[in-house]
Design an enzyme around this catalytic site. Structure first.
Site, PDB file in Angstrom:
ATOM      1  N   ASN A 158       0.821  -1.205   0.000  1.00 11.02           N
ATOM      2  CA  ASN A 158       0.000   0.000   0.000  1.00 11.02           C
ATOM      3  C   ASN A 158       0.858   1.260   0.000  1.00 11.02           C
ATOM      4  OD1 ASN A 158      -2.533   1.494   0.289  1.00 11.02           O
ATOM      5  ND2 ASN A 158      -1.761   2.005   2.323  1.00 11.02           N
ATOM      6  N   VAL A 159       0.431   2.240  -0.783  1.00  9.61           N
ATOM      7  CA  VAL A 159       1.028   3.575  -0.783  1.00  9.61           C
ATOM      8  C   VAL A 159      -0.106   4.543  -0.471  1.00  9.61           C
ATOM      9  CG1 VAL A 159       2.380   5.272  -2.052  1.00  9.61           C
ATOM     10  CG2 VAL A 159       2.644   2.826  -2.566  1.00  9.61           C
ATOM     11  N   GLY A 160      -0.118   5.095   0.729  1.00 11.93           N
ATOM     12  CA  GLY A 160      -1.219   5.966   1.124  1.00 11.93           C
ATOM     13  C   GLY A 160      -0.717   7.201   1.844  1.00 11.93           C
ATOM     14  N   ILE A 161      -1.576   8.200   1.943  1.00  2.62           N
ATOM     15  CA  ILE A 161      -1.251   9.420   2.685  1.00  2.62           C
ATOM     16  C   ILE A 161      -2.013   9.397   4.003  1.00  2.62           C
ATOM     17  CG2 ILE A 161      -1.497  11.933   2.737  1.00  2.62           C
ATOM     18  CD1 ILE A 161      -0.884  12.019  -0.193  1.00  2.62           C
ATOM     19  N   TYR A 162      -1.269   9.395   5.098  1.00  2.00           N
ATOM     20  CA  TYR A 162      -1.839   9.391   6.442  1.00  2.00           C
ATOM     21  C   TYR A 162      -1.063  10.407   7.283  1.00  2.00           C
ATOM     22  CZ  TYR A 162      -3.231   4.837   4.616  1.00  2.00           C
ATOM     23  OH  TYR A 162      -3.706   3.828   3.823  1.00  2.00           O
ATOM     24  N   ARG A 163      -1.776  11.089   8.147  1.00  3.40           N
ATOM     25  CA  ARG A 163      -1.091  12.097   8.949  1.00  3.40           C
ATOM     26  C   ARG A 163      -0.223  11.433  10.013  1.00  3.40           C
ATOM     27  NH1 ARG A 163      -6.445  13.284  12.184  1.00  3.40           N
ATOM     28  NH2 ARG A 163      -5.868  12.551  14.267  1.00  3.40           N
ATOM     29  N   HIS A 200      -9.103   1.684   5.758  1.00  2.00           N
ATOM     30  CA  HIS A 200      -7.891   1.953   4.998  1.00  2.00           C
ATOM     31  C   HIS A 200      -7.023   0.701   4.874  1.00  2.00           C
ATOM     32  CE1 HIS A 200      -8.447   6.320   6.530  1.00  2.00           C
ATOM     33  NE2 HIS A 200      -8.958   6.204   5.317  1.00  2.00           N
ATOM     34  N   GLU A 232      -8.473  19.187  10.931  1.00  3.88           N
ATOM     35  CA  GLU A 232      -8.775  18.206   9.896  1.00  3.88           C
ATOM     36  C   GLU A 232      -9.442  18.810   8.654  1.00  3.88           C
ATOM     37  OE1 GLU A 232      -8.411  15.383   8.784  1.00  3.88           O
ATOM     38  OE2 GLU A 232      -7.460  14.215  10.364  1.00  3.88           O
TER      39      GLU A 232
END
Length: 475
Positions: A163-168, A185, A277
């Protein structure tokens, strides 16, 4: 079409050539200047707002900070290699057309620019990276536009399940991060798989990437669809360049500015937040996974890219608008070929507007209910508005007209209580539980015979020619 960009620097050059980049040369403080500037540029015209590149950060002799890279429709079009004047609707269909090329095999390389410097001892993120709070009441400084790469430990050799994801990520200590995850997710599924094996989860965090990679990393793909292979498709069929990270063996973008390697510590959860957010509200603190950083790799003069979030619209709304809309459109069209377009641009797809041809009475509400069960819809879609195919879902004047004259609250609203909802939604009751609502604003069809005698006004056929004439005169 312009050739795709392999790194952030190439795209910054393209933005500058198109007068979509502002260089800030004067010295700025990480706080409050960077967060304030991120809010300020979001207040400008959303069609043409520029990216910002800060060249002189107090306390950091070499590092630079980029903001608002995706923060306008002009920048979004240039990312796709299109003229910056390309309309929103055209960009939507362009992404949909390029999706047809998926999957595009990756371009595996052996060396990358981010391998210039490696730090493996006495790691201190506060000294190496210009981290800062985006909004005044954030619980600490955050990294919020990095590509987070993990593998499914139950199926580690499956490239599609990487997985390649954007998470804070909250920077909580010199080598210590808190990382947001959620059950819908892919990253949340990876955490569950590694916890099942009672082991830590290897992780790579790539900061400062080319714009298409950031777009794909924030797209709700199927669990076994590779973000890198989709990036190749959205680059027009040009393979995406990746490199093996030396410590974890994970595949990371070739063109990143900074790469962190480490692990999600097994069994550890810590209080994280609050954070300003995408909802325009601060999210409260929750117990979330913890990351230990073991290596940092970077260019000699790294560009630290950040994503401002706040009261919409901000950069995140441009970044996650069409790449949320296109997958929902494709998933609906598989079941209902009548669906024409989907606008899921508002607050990360919590509101969806769907245009469709109507097959029979009640068809609009069937389409709306299906939207709630798409992969993205399960976690986000709260309000779905369905309109006729003659209504442009990206034109809110037309959508409001359809709601005004096609929608009868007595008959055309479907309320589904106590559904799973995004835990960041402040309207949840309790948070994480919400009511879903479908509004059917399509023209009634048999056997629903309401309004069957109504006649829609249609213009003279010559109207299109006159539009072209007037546009030409205005030039």
């Amino acid at each position: 079409m312009q050739a795709p960009y392999d790194d952030l620097r190439g795209f910054l050059s393209a933005l500058e050539a198109n007068k979509q980049l502002l260089h800030i040369d004067r010295e700025v403080k990480p706080e409050p200047d960077l967060g304030a500037a991120g809010r300020a540029v979001a207040n400008l015209d959303g069609n043409t707002a520029p990216a910002l590149l800060f060249e002189n950060i107090k306390g950091f002799s070499e590092a630079r900070v980029a903001l608002n890279i995706h923060g306008s429709w002009a920048n979004h079009a240039l990312m796709l290699g299109l003229p910056k004047e390309t309309s929103l609707k055209e960009q939507f269909f362009e992404l949909g057309d390029r999706w047809q090329k998926f999957p595009v095999p990756v371009d595996r390389r052996t060396e990358a620019p981010w391998q210039e410097i490696t730090v493996s001892e006495d790691i201190n993120l506060f000294e190496l990276l210009p981290v800062f709070r985006l909004n005044p009441a954030d619980g600490g400084p955050y990294i919020d536009k990095a590509a987070v790469i993990t593998r499914d430990s139950a199926d580690p050799d499956n490239f599609g399940k990487q997985n390649v994801g954007i998470y804070r990520m909250q920077v909580k200590g010199p080598d210590h991060l808190g990382l947001q995850s959620g059950p819908p997710h892919d990253f949340g599924r990876h955490i569950t798989a590694s916890d099942g094996k009672k082991t830590g989860l290897p992780i790579a965090i790539a900061i400062g990437n080319d714009p298409v990679l950031s777009l794909v990393a924030s797209t709700p793909l199927a669990y076994d669809q590779s973000e890198y292979e989709m990036a190749g498709a959205w680059r027009g069929g040009v393979p995406y360049p990746i490199v093996k990270a030396p410590h974890t063996g994970l595949d990371v973008p070739w063109g990143s500015e900074v790469v962190l390697e480490g692990e999600v510590i097994y069994g550890e959860r810590e209080f994280e937040g609050p954070f300003g957010e995408f909802t325009g509200h601060y999210s409260g603190g929750r117990a979330l996974p913890v990351v230990k950083v073991h290596r940092i790799h970077m260019r000699r003069d790294p560009i630290f890219e950040h994503l401002y979030l706040g009261l919409p619209w901000t950069e995140i709304d441009y970044l996650m608008a069409l790449n949320t809309s296109v997958p929902i459109h494709r998933q609906l069209k598989e079941a209902f070929p009548e669906v024409q377009a989907v606008n899921a641009m508002y607050t990360h797809g919590m509101v969806n507007i769907i245009s469709t041809k109507v097959r029979h009475g009640g068809f609009g509400r069937v389409v709306g209910l299906r939207a709630l069960t798409t992969p993205h819809g399960i976690g986000y879609s709260k309000l779905v508005i369905v309109v006729d195919e003659t209504v442009d879902p990206f034109n809110l004047e037309q959508v409001m007209w359809a709601l005004s004259v096609k929608f009868n609250p007595q008959h055309d609203a479907i309320s589904i209580p106590r559904m799973f909802g995004n835990p960041l939604d402040p309207a949840g009751d309790p948070q994480g539980i919400t009511t879903r609502l479908v509004l059917d604003a399509t023209t009634p069809r048999s056997p629903d015979n309401r309004g069957e005698d109504d006649q829609l006004i249609t213009p003279y056929p010559e109207t299109t020619d006159w539009e072209s004439t007037l546009k030409e005169m205005l030039r």
